[in-house]
Design a protein around this motif. Structure first.
Motif, mmCIF file in Angstrom:
data_model
loop_
_atom_site.group_PDB
_atom_site.id
_atom_site.type_symbol
_atom_site.label_atom_id
_atom_site.label_comp_id
_atom_site.label_asym_id
_atom_site.label_seq_id
_atom_site.Cartn_x
_atom_site.Cartn_y
_atom_site.Cartn_z
ATOM 1 N N ILE A 32 -23.934 -5.559 18.185
ATOM 2 C CA ILE A 32 -24.472 -5.715 19.538
ATOM 3 C C ILE A 32 -24.786 -4.341 20.123
ATOM 4 O O ILE A 32 -25.861 -4.131 20.695
ATOM 5 N N CYS A 33 -23.862 -3.414 19.989
ATOM 6 C CA CYS A 33 -24.064 -2.065 20.536
ATOM 7 C C CYS A 33 -25.241 -1.372 19.856
ATOM 8 O O CYS A 33 -26.027 -0.684 20.526
ATOM 9 N N LYS A 34 -25.381 -1.560 18.565
ATOM 10 C CA LYS A 34 -26.513 -0.965 17.847
ATOM 11 C C LYS A 34 -27.827 -1.523 18.374
ATOM 12 O O LYS A 34 -28.770 -0.773 18.634
ATOM 13 N N ARG A 35 -27.900 -2.827 18.550
ATOM 14 C CA ARG A 35 -29.122 -3.450 19.085
ATOM 15 C C ARG A 35 -29.407 -2.968 20.508
ATOM 16 O O ARG A 35 -30.556 -2.819 20.883
ATOM 17 N N ALA A 36 -28.352 -2.770 21.295
ATOM 18 C CA ALA A 36 -28.513 -2.322 22.684
ATOM 19 C C ALA A 36 -28.719 -0.809 22.782
ATOM 20 O O ALA A 36 -29.039 -0.302 23.852
ATOM 21 N N GLU A 37 -28.503 -0.121 21.674
ATOM 22 C CA GLU A 37 -28.576 1.343 21.625
ATOM 23 C C GLU A 37 -27.578 1.980 22.582
ATOM 24 O O GLU A 37 -27.892 2.888 23.344
ATOM 25 N N LEU A 38 -26.352 1.426 22.536
ATOM 26 C CA LEU A 38 -25.253 1.919 23.365
ATOM 27 C C LEU A 38 -24.015 2.112 22.509
ATOM 28 O O LEU A 38 -23.851 1.458 21.480
ATOM 29 N N ARG A 64 -18.031 2.202 23.778
ATOM 30 C CA ARG A 64 -17.409 2.467 25.079
ATOM 31 C C ARG A 64 -18.081 1.655 26.173
ATOM 32 O O ARG A 64 -17.422 1.090 27.046
ATOM 33 N N TYR A 65 -19.394 1.577 26.111
ATOM 34 C CA TYR A 65 -20.129 0.860 27.147
ATOM 35 C C TYR A 65 -19.983 -0.651 27.003
ATOM 36 O O TYR A 65 -20.068 -1.374 27.988
ATOM 37 N N PHE A 66 -19.752 -1.109 25.781
ATOM 38 C CA PHE A 66 -19.481 -2.540 25.598
ATOM 39 C C PHE A 66 -18.236 -2.909 26.402
ATOM 40 O O PHE A 66 -18.253 -3.859 27.188
ATOM 41 N N TYR A 67 -17.174 -2.140 26.201
ATOM 42 C CA TYR A 67 -15.895 -2.458 26.846
ATOM 43 C C TYR A 67 -15.891 -2.120 28.339
ATOM 44 O O TYR A 67 -15.008 -2.570 29.062
ATOM 45 N N ARG A 98 -26.817 -0.926 31.682
ATOM 46 C CA ARG A 98 -26.151 -1.073 30.365
ATOM 47 C C ARG A 98 -25.690 -2.510 30.151
ATOM 48 O O ARG A 98 -25.818 -3.062 29.042
ATOM 49 N N HIS A 99 -25.174 -3.127 31.190
ATOM 50 C CA HIS A 99 -24.731 -4.519 31.116
ATOM 51 C C HIS A 99 -25.903 -5.410 30.688
ATOM 52 O O HIS A 99 -25.768 -6.249 29.799
ATOM 53 N N GLN A 100 -27.054 -5.227 31.314
ATOM 54 C CA GLN A 100 -28.238 -6.024 30.974
ATOM 55 C C GLN A 100 -28.739 -5.717 29.565
ATOM 56 O O GLN A 100 -29.208 -6.623 28.859
ATOM 57 N N GLN A 101 -28.641 -4.465 29.128
ATOM 58 C CA GLN A 101 -29.021 -4.119 27.755
ATOM 59 C C GLN A 101 -28.150 -4.882 26.756
ATOM 60 O O GLN A 101 -28.656 -5.379 25.746
ATOM 61 N N LEU A 102 -26.866 -4.965 27.041
ATOM 62 C CA LEU A 102 -25.955 -5.688 26.162
ATOM 63 C C LEU A 102 -26.261 -7.184 26.161
ATOM 64 O O LEU A 102 -26.251 -7.823 25.105
ATOM 65 N N ILE A 103 -26.550 -7.741 27.321
ATOM 66 C CA ILE A 103 -26.904 -9.165 27.415
ATOM 67 C C ILE A 103 -28.149 -9.441 26.569
ATOM 68 O O ILE A 103 -28.182 -10.386 25.767
#
Length: 184
Positions: free
Chosen positions: A46-52, A55-58, A21-26
């Motif tokens: 960012i979360c929309k682009r990462a499809e997360l 909660r996972y951002f934070y 998930r960290h790498q998806q956000l990066i």
């Protein structure tokens, strides 16, 4: 490791899922910051682009600035590694000009990606004091890398270390400015 930490889901333990998930956000942030600019981006985007979910951002980052610093570090570390690999693979070259040409070619091939120029050369200085400090640290690191390359290419060349520092910083700044000029 507790029972909860060791839980396996989709074939991965918790830490592996967090790293993914960290790498998806990066990766999502490289696109968002690189295309839209740091100040135009939101956690939601960012979360929309990462499809997360948020909660996972934070889970990975305290705030957008923390994410930007991680993205900048990721991009600059990749750049540094590629330049080091290019230098080492060029060690058999017969002329210094060829080595310099290969290093410049590698650098400019990296900054053909406009996202990298925007993140590493333009937006970094408008994010905040932590970003400014990280930028200064990375410029100094690139200048040191240049000094190392020079000492390996010219082992008998001796000069005042202060002059060499100014020269290295000047070259790094000039190459960076040429990337910005190309981008704009």
């Amino acid at each position: 490791m507790t029972q909860k930490d060791a839980s396996v889901y989709a074939g991965q333990i918790k830490q592996e899922r967090q790293q993914v998930r960290h790498q998806q956000l990066i990766q999502a942030a490289i696109d968002a910051f690189g295309l839209d600019g740091y100040h135009a981006c939101t956690v939601r985007e960012i979360c929309k682009r990462a499809e997360l979910s948020h909660r996972y951002f934070y889970e990975s980052f305290e705030d957008m600035e923390g994410l930007f610093l991680a993205v900048y570090s990721h991009c600059v570390t990749d750049m540094e590694q590629r330049l080091i690999e290019t230098f080492h693979s060029s060690s058999g070259e017969s002329s210094i000009e060829k080595i310099i040409e290969k290093l410049l070619f590698e650098f400019y091939s990296m900054v053909e990606d406009e996202r990298i120029v925007r993140i590493c050369c333009i937006d970094i200085l408008g994010v905040g004091s932590a970003a400014d400090a990280l930028y200064s640290e990375k410029v100094a690191s690139f200048a040191n890398l240049l000094r190392v390359f020079l000492s390996m290419l010219f082992p008998t060349f001796k000069t005042d270390p202060d002059i060499l520092d100014v020269l290295a910083i000047s070259v790094v700044g000039s190459v960076e400015q040429s990337a910005i000029f190309w981008y704009l």
